[in-house]
Design a protein around this motif. Structure first.
Motif, PDB file in Angstrom:
ATOM      1  N   ASP A 260      57.528  51.640  -3.848  1.00  0.00           N
ATOM      2  CA  ASP A 260      57.663  52.007  -2.436  1.00  0.00           C
ATOM      3  C   ASP A 260      58.889  51.365  -1.797  1.00  0.00           C
ATOM      4  N   ILE A 261      59.113  50.074  -2.085  1.00  0.00           N
ATOM      5  CA  ILE A 261      60.259  49.427  -1.451  1.00  0.00           C
ATOM      6  C   ILE A 261      61.580  49.933  -2.052  1.00  0.00           C
ATOM      7  N   THR A 262      61.551  50.315  -3.335  1.00  0.00           N
ATOM      8  CA  THR A 262      62.744  50.894  -3.943  1.00  0.00           C
ATOM      9  C   THR A 262      63.032  52.274  -3.381  1.00  0.00           C
ATOM     10  N   LEU A 263      62.004  53.078  -3.223  1.00  0.00           N
ATOM     11  CA  LEU A 263      62.169  54.409  -2.638  1.00  0.00           C
ATOM     12  C   LEU A 263      62.760  54.310  -1.237  1.00  0.00           C
ATOM     13  N   GLU A 264      62.250  53.384  -0.438  1.00  0.00           N
ATOM     14  CA  GLU A 264      62.758  53.210   0.919  1.00  0.00           C
ATOM     15  C   GLU A 264      64.212  52.766   0.911  1.00  0.00           C
ATOM     16  N   PHE A 265      64.551  51.874  -0.024  1.00  0.00           N
ATOM     17  CA  PHE A 265      65.931  51.399  -0.111  1.00  0.00           C
ATOM     18  C   PHE A 265      66.879  52.550  -0.453  1.00  0.00           C
ATOM     19  N   THR A 266      66.481  53.417  -1.374  1.00  0.00           N
ATOM     20  CA  THR A 266      67.367  54.517  -1.767  1.00  0.00           C
ATOM     21  C   THR A 266      67.560  55.533  -0.637  1.00  0.00           C
ATOM     22  N   ARG A 267      66.628  55.583   0.282  1.00  0.00           N
ATOM     23  CA  ARG A 267      66.777  56.483   1.430  1.00  0.00           C
ATOM     24  C   ARG A 267      67.821  55.966   2.420  1.00  0.00           C
ATOM     25  N   GLU A 268      68.021  54.647   2.417  1.00  0.00           N
ATOM     26  CA  GLU A 268      68.915  54.044   3.405  1.00  0.00           C
ATOM     27  C   GLU A 268      70.290  53.682   2.832  1.00  0.00           C
ATOM     28  N   ARG A 269      70.344  53.391   1.542  1.00  0.00           N
ATOM     29  CA  ARG A 269      71.570  52.921   0.908  1.00  0.00           C
ATOM     30  C   ARG A 269      72.570  54.068   0.760  1.00  0.00           C
ATOM     31  N   GLN A 274      77.156  59.314   0.346  1.00  0.00           N
ATOM     32  CA  GLN A 274      75.863  59.973   0.215  1.00  0.00           C
ATOM     33  C   GLN A 274      74.766  58.910   0.177  1.00  0.00           C
ATOM     34  N   ARG A 275      73.564  59.316   0.517  1.00  0.00           N
ATOM     35  CA  ARG A 275      72.433  58.426   0.305  1.00  0.00           C
ATOM     36  C   ARG A 275      72.184  58.299  -1.202  1.00  0.00           C
ATOM     37  N   LEU A 276      71.774  57.136  -1.617  1.00  0.00           N
ATOM     38  CA  LEU A 276      71.434  56.940  -3.028  1.00  0.00           C
ATOM     39  C   LEU A 276      70.331  57.920  -3.440  1.00  0.00           C
ATOM     40  N   ALA A 277      69.459  58.251  -2.497  1.00  0.00           N
ATOM     41  CA  ALA A 277      68.364  59.179  -2.777  1.00  0.00           C
ATOM     42  C   ALA A 277      68.841  60.590  -3.074  1.00  0.00           C
ATOM     43  N   PHE A 279      71.262  61.477  -5.082  1.00  0.00           N
ATOM     44  CA  PHE A 279      71.773  61.627  -6.444  1.00  0.00           C
ATOM     45  C   PHE A 279      70.643  62.048  -7.390  1.00  0.00           C
ATOM     46  N   GLN A 280      70.953  62.987  -8.259  1.00  0.00           N
ATOM     47  CA  GLN A 280      69.934  63.475  -9.191  1.00  0.00           C
ATOM     48  C   GLN A 280      69.422  62.361 -10.093  1.00  0.00           C
ATOM     49  N   ASN A 281      70.302  61.459 -10.495  1.00  0.00           N
ATOM     50  CA  ASN A 281      69.880  60.349 -11.348  1.00  0.00           C
ATOM     51  C   ASN A 281      68.773  59.539 -10.675  1.00  0.00           C
ATOM     52  N   THR A 282      68.951  59.236  -9.392  1.00  0.00           N
ATOM     53  CA  THR A 282      67.940  58.483  -8.644  1.00  0.00           C
ATOM     54  C   THR A 282      66.635  59.254  -8.607  1.00  0.00           C
ATOM     55  N   GLN A 283      66.707  60.536  -8.286  1.00  0.00           N
ATOM     56  CA  GLN A 283      65.504  61.343  -8.183  1.00  0.00           C
ATOM     57  C   GLN A 283      64.771  61.434  -9.513  1.00  0.00           C
ATOM     58  N   PHE A 284      65.520  61.602 -10.608  1.00  0.00           N
ATOM     59  CA  PHE A 284      64.881  61.701 -11.923  1.00  0.00           C
ATOM     60  C   PHE A 284      64.226  60.377 -12.323  1.00  0.00           C
ATOM     61  N   LYS A 285      64.926  59.271 -12.073  1.00  0.00           N
ATOM     62  CA  LYS A 285      64.359  57.959 -12.403  1.00  0.00           C
ATOM     63  C   LYS A 285      63.046  57.734 -11.654  1.00  0.00           C
ATOM     64  N   LEU A 286      63.064  57.998 -10.357  1.00  0.00           N
ATOM     65  CA  LEU A 286      61.870  57.757  -9.546  1.00  0.00           C
ATOM     66  C   LEU A 286      60.778  58.782  -9.818  1.00  0.00           C
ATOM     67  N   ALA A 287      61.154  59.990 -10.172  1.00  0.00           N
ATOM     68  CA  ALA A 287      60.152  61.007 -10.498  1.00  0.00           C
ATOM     69  C   ALA A 287      59.341  60.587 -11.732  1.00  0.00           C
ATOM     70  N   ASP A 288      60.033  60.080 -12.744  1.00  0.00           N
ATOM     71  CA  ASP A 288      59.328  59.624 -13.943  1.00  0.00           C
ATOM     72  C   ASP A 288      58.341  58.506 -13.606  1.00  0.00           C
ATOM     73  N   LEU A 289      58.805  57.533 -12.805  1.00  0.00           N
ATOM     74  CA  LEU A 289      57.939  56.418 -12.437  1.00  0.00           C
ATOM     75  C   LEU A 289      56.771  56.877 -11.578  1.00  0.00           C
ATOM     76  N   ARG A 290      57.037  57.786 -10.637  1.00  0.00           N
ATOM     77  CA  ARG A 290      55.970  58.272  -9.758  1.00  0.00           C
ATOM     78  C   ARG A 290      54.860  58.948 -10.560  1.00  0.00           C
ATOM     79  N   ALA A 291      55.250  59.740 -11.548  1.00  0.00           N
ATOM     80  CA  ALA A 291      54.267  60.418 -12.380  1.00  0.00           C
ATOM     81  C   ALA A 291      53.426  59.413 -13.166  1.00  0.00           C
TER      82      ALA A 291
END
Length: 394
Positions: A260-269, A274-277, A279-291
């Motif tokens: 949760d704190i990483t997701l929030e950070f990527t929305r602001e960074r 561009q926001r870190l959020a 980038f496809q790399n960010t989304q793919f990394k977090l998607a795997d973890l979320r699942a």
């Protein structure tokens, strides 16, 4: 997705405990981390409000409700409030139940009320310098002297080791003829020959007091023997499934918080305008973890249900402990990476969560031992195919 299975009473319990943490524990946690120990007042304040031990009967001061979900709530809220250094669950649900399962009525009346109120802090001493996950390798001895047992030995890495008023000590009772025969002994603060070292300095969990304990010719009266002094090894094994489920709940809740704190950070960074959020790399990394987080939450909640039904096996608990601790370490590692340089700074919670997480693959049985338990179970009996373990839908 269906909501998780908690009662209305437990939902109110969660709200009350969350408020307690933010009023009484969170403001003090930084100072306690600096000191290397949580002040004893934390236990007393939790006890006053009914948060320390829920399961003991009303005759001992508790609520008399053994539903593990109350402790699950406490664990999850501690992780989300970043107050896990205050390991109240060790006291309440890991050590305390030994008194309930194996203690005499006299021992329950003597000790449980103080444990519920927070006046008596608990610890369990199993690990030794040369005996961690291999409990059979312990060297501490407790020799029957007729009216008492004479306890000698050294224990290390003992959580609550400095604060503890009552320590359940595992020691061999017939080291010559039966070196696997172990007893459990209740050693009280102030017992002659019982000494403890200063809090050990650790990589993480710096507010949790962890110490070495020394026992030199400690006289343990027979009324302080827990159950049968020849069955301690069995008693320890009986509690290991719940201990590993506790560890799994802790790991998964911490992983959820780190995500949760990483997701929030990527929305602001911002990076390259561009926001870190974005980038496809960010989304793919977090998607795997979320699942993975969501899948493991379902399994852990099912293990909690099994424990409440007295159906949790040692193997299923080992699976939960293995996968959640490994996942937590991946989540915090990815969290630091996505934070960039900020992730290496202690002012960001992910930095501390990274160092705190590393021990989870060691305590309550290392990942290697968990793999041994699960692996051996595959060959002990004729395995039931997965499809035959499924019941038809209604």
């Amino acid at each position: 997705m269906l909501r998780r299975d908690f009662t209305d009473e437990q939902a109110m319990f969660r709200d009350a405990y969350r408020k307690f943490l933010h009023q009484e524990i969170v403001p003090q946690m930084e100072a306690w981390r600096e000191l290397g120990i949580v002040d004893r007042s934390a236990f007393r304040k939790a006890g006053e409000q009914g948060f320390l031990m829920v399961w003991p009967g009303v005759q001992y001061g508790g609520m008399g409700d053994d539903d593990f979900r109350f402790e699950q709530i406490i664990i999850e809220e501690n992780q989300y409030a970043l107050t896990a250094d205050w390991n109240c669950t060790l006291h309440s649900r890991l050590v305390g139940p030994y008194l309930q399962r194996f203690g005499s009525e006299e021992q329950k009346q003597r000790f449980l009320p103080g444990c519920v109120s927070g006046e008596t802090i608990l610890a369990v001493a199993m690990t030794e310098p040369d005996a961690g996950s291999d409990l059979a390798g312990m060297r501490a001895t407790a020799i029957d002297q007729g009216d008492y047992f004479l306890l000698n030995g050294t224990k290390t890495y003992i959580s609550n080791g400095v604060n503890a008023d009552l320590v359940i000590v595992a020691a061999k009772t017939d080291p010559v003829n039966n070196p696997r025969q172990v007893g459990l002994f209740l050693v009280e603060r102030g017992a002659e020959g019982f000494e403890r070292g200063a809090p050990l300095k650790k990589m993480g969990m710096k507010g949790q007091d962890t110490a070495e304990l020394f026992f030199q010719n400690v006289i343990v009266p027979k009324e302080n023997v827990l159950g049968d002094p020849a069955k301690g090894f069995h008693y320890l094994m009986e509690g290991l499934a719940e201990e590993r489920l506790i560890a799994a709940v802790e790991c998964l809740a911490a992983a959820q918080k780190a995500f949760d704190i990483t997701l929030e950070f990527t929305r602001e960074r911002k990076l390259f305008k561009q926001r870190l959020a974005d980038f496809q790399n960010t989304q793919f990394k977090l998607a795997d973890l979320r699942a993975e987080l969501d899948m493991q939450q379902v399994y852990v909640d099912q293990c909690v249900r099994a424990l409440n039904l007295d159906a949790l096996t040692a193997v299923d608990a080992a699976k939960a402990k293995l996968v959640t601790s490994e996942l937590l370490c991946r989540v915090v590692d990815e969290g630091v990476q996505l934070h960039g340089g900020a992730g290496y700074m202690d002012e960001y919670p992910i930095s501390r969560m990274y160092t705190d997480a590393r021990v989870t693959r060691i305590y309550a049985g290392s990942s290697e031992v968990m793999r041994l338990i699960v692996g051996r179970s595959l060959y002990q009996d004729e395995p039931t195919p997965f499809i035959d373990r499924c019941t038809p839908w209604d």
